[in-house]
Design a protein around this motif. Sequence first.
Motif, PDB file in Angstrom:
ATOM      1  N   SER A   1      -1.517   6.442   6.765  1.00 42.19           N
ATOM      2  CA  SER A   1      -1.685   5.647   5.546  1.00 42.19           C
ATOM      3  C   SER A   1      -2.845   4.670   5.674  1.00 42.19           C
ATOM      4  O   SER A   1      -3.506   4.332   4.689  1.00 42.19           O
ATOM      5  CB  SER A   1      -0.400   4.877   5.226  1.00 42.19           C
ATOM      6  OG  SER A   1       0.662   5.766   4.964  1.00 42.19           O
ATOM      7  N   ARG A   2      -3.079   4.199   6.904  1.00 46.85           N
ATOM      8  CA  ARG A   2      -4.173   3.245   7.139  1.00 46.85           C
ATOM      9  C   ARG A   2      -5.485   3.945   7.474  1.00 46.85           C
ATOM     10  O   ARG A   2      -6.538   3.306   7.478  1.00 46.85           O
ATOM     11  CB  ARG A   2      -3.785   2.299   8.287  1.00 46.85           C
ATOM     12  CG  ARG A   2      -2.546   1.472   8.006  1.00 46.85           C
ATOM     13  CD  ARG A   2      -2.366   0.355   9.027  1.00 46.85           C
ATOM     14  NE  ARG A   2      -2.200   0.861  10.380  1.00 46.85           N
ATOM     15  CZ  ARG A   2      -1.019   1.177  10.915  1.00 46.85           C
ATOM     16  NH1 ARG A   2       0.089   1.048  10.188  1.00 46.85           N
ATOM     17  NH2 ARG A   2      -0.931   1.611  12.156  1.00 46.85           N
ATOM     18  N   LYS A   3      -5.418   5.235   7.760  1.00 45.62           N
ATOM     19  CA  LYS A   3      -6.605   5.955   8.199  1.00 45.62           C
ATOM     20  C   LYS A   3      -7.285   6.756   7.097  1.00 45.62           C
ATOM     21  O   LYS A   3      -8.466   7.076   7.209  1.00 45.62           O
ATOM     22  CB  LYS A   3      -6.237   6.907   9.350  1.00 45.62           C
ATOM     23  CG  LYS A   3      -5.929   6.199  10.657  1.00 45.62           C
ATOM     24  CD  LYS A   3      -5.767   7.210  11.782  1.00 45.62           C
ATOM     25  CE  LYS A   3      -5.657   6.534  13.143  1.00 45.62           C
ATOM     26  NZ  LYS A   3      -5.569   7.506  14.246  1.00 45.62           N
TER      27      LYS A   3
ATOM     28  N   THR B   1       6.946   3.712   7.876  1.00 47.32           N
ATOM     29  CA  THR B   1       5.501   3.774   7.652  1.00 47.32           C
ATOM     30  C   THR B   1       4.921   4.965   8.400  1.00 47.32           C
ATOM     31  O   THR B   1       5.604   5.618   9.200  1.00 47.32           O
ATOM     32  CB  THR B   1       4.797   2.496   8.151  1.00 47.32           C
ATOM     33  OG1 THR B   1       5.050   2.339   9.558  1.00 47.32           O
ATOM     34  CG2 THR B   1       5.311   1.267   7.398  1.00 47.32           C
TER      35      THR B   1
END
Length: 301
Positions: A40-42, A36
Amino acid sequence: MKKILITGASGFIGKRVARLFLSKGYFVTGMGTSKTHLFSRKSQRFEWVSADTAIEGKWQDHVAGSDIIINLAGRNIFRYWTKKYKQAIYDSRILTTRNIVNAIEPGKTHTLLTTSAVGIYGDRKENVLTEKTEPGRGFLSDVCKDWEKEGLKARQKGVRVSVMRLGVVLGNEGALSLMTPAFKLFAGGPLGDGRQWFSWIHIKDLEKAVEFIVENSDIEGIFNFTGPTPVRQKQFAKSLGRVLHRPAVIPAPAFMVKVVMGQLGKAFLQSQRAVPKHLADVGYPFLFANVDTALNDIFGK
């Protein structure tokens, strides 16, 4: 907005370059062996692809769909070099680059920035090394020659290709993270006699030089990604000691460096006085002209 593919995007340099282009509004696909990626989450404009790029696979579909490719993939050289690990260093660079070029669709990808290193010059003593200097000899030189050869093949598909010959990248990770603990324990100093030349670049200049090349479509070719003023290893150790408020008086004897670090130690003792002539010629404005200002910025002085 154009799509950028960055291999090695989970590494020290890759994270910084990915963050820069995200801040500029680009869509970024990051690629590497990590499962990961924090980005990707930001950001909704960041996509992570977990893959071993030294092996052909579905990941190559992302190459064909990218306008710009920045190839930073490669195993960390700051480890003891066994025969097996030397092969991994080689394959992670040459096979990845070959796989990228093979997957490029003519007329789609228009820019490839691919990595190399000033290690291509070998041990050159006092010689000033520009991009026109012939390669030297040795393992790293051979790796870099083959690495560059694979990347330059993309020109046959109409791609604008630039090769980044990196010096030692200075920042809060990477080589400095290996050097500073000894200094903080009052055990830092030059390697060998300290007279060998040390070519460096601040991570911020690396990022901005990449952006400069990407956004100026008439620029291409081979570039020494180094600061304007290389220093002797002894002077670098002194500057690092000064910014850390530690002495730099305990040299590591050359024979001990070779015994402890093997062939990597021999590479550390090589002299490479590389200068960024091509970057200067195309008008790149360096942020850090000397190693003292670079280290002061990194350590918050």
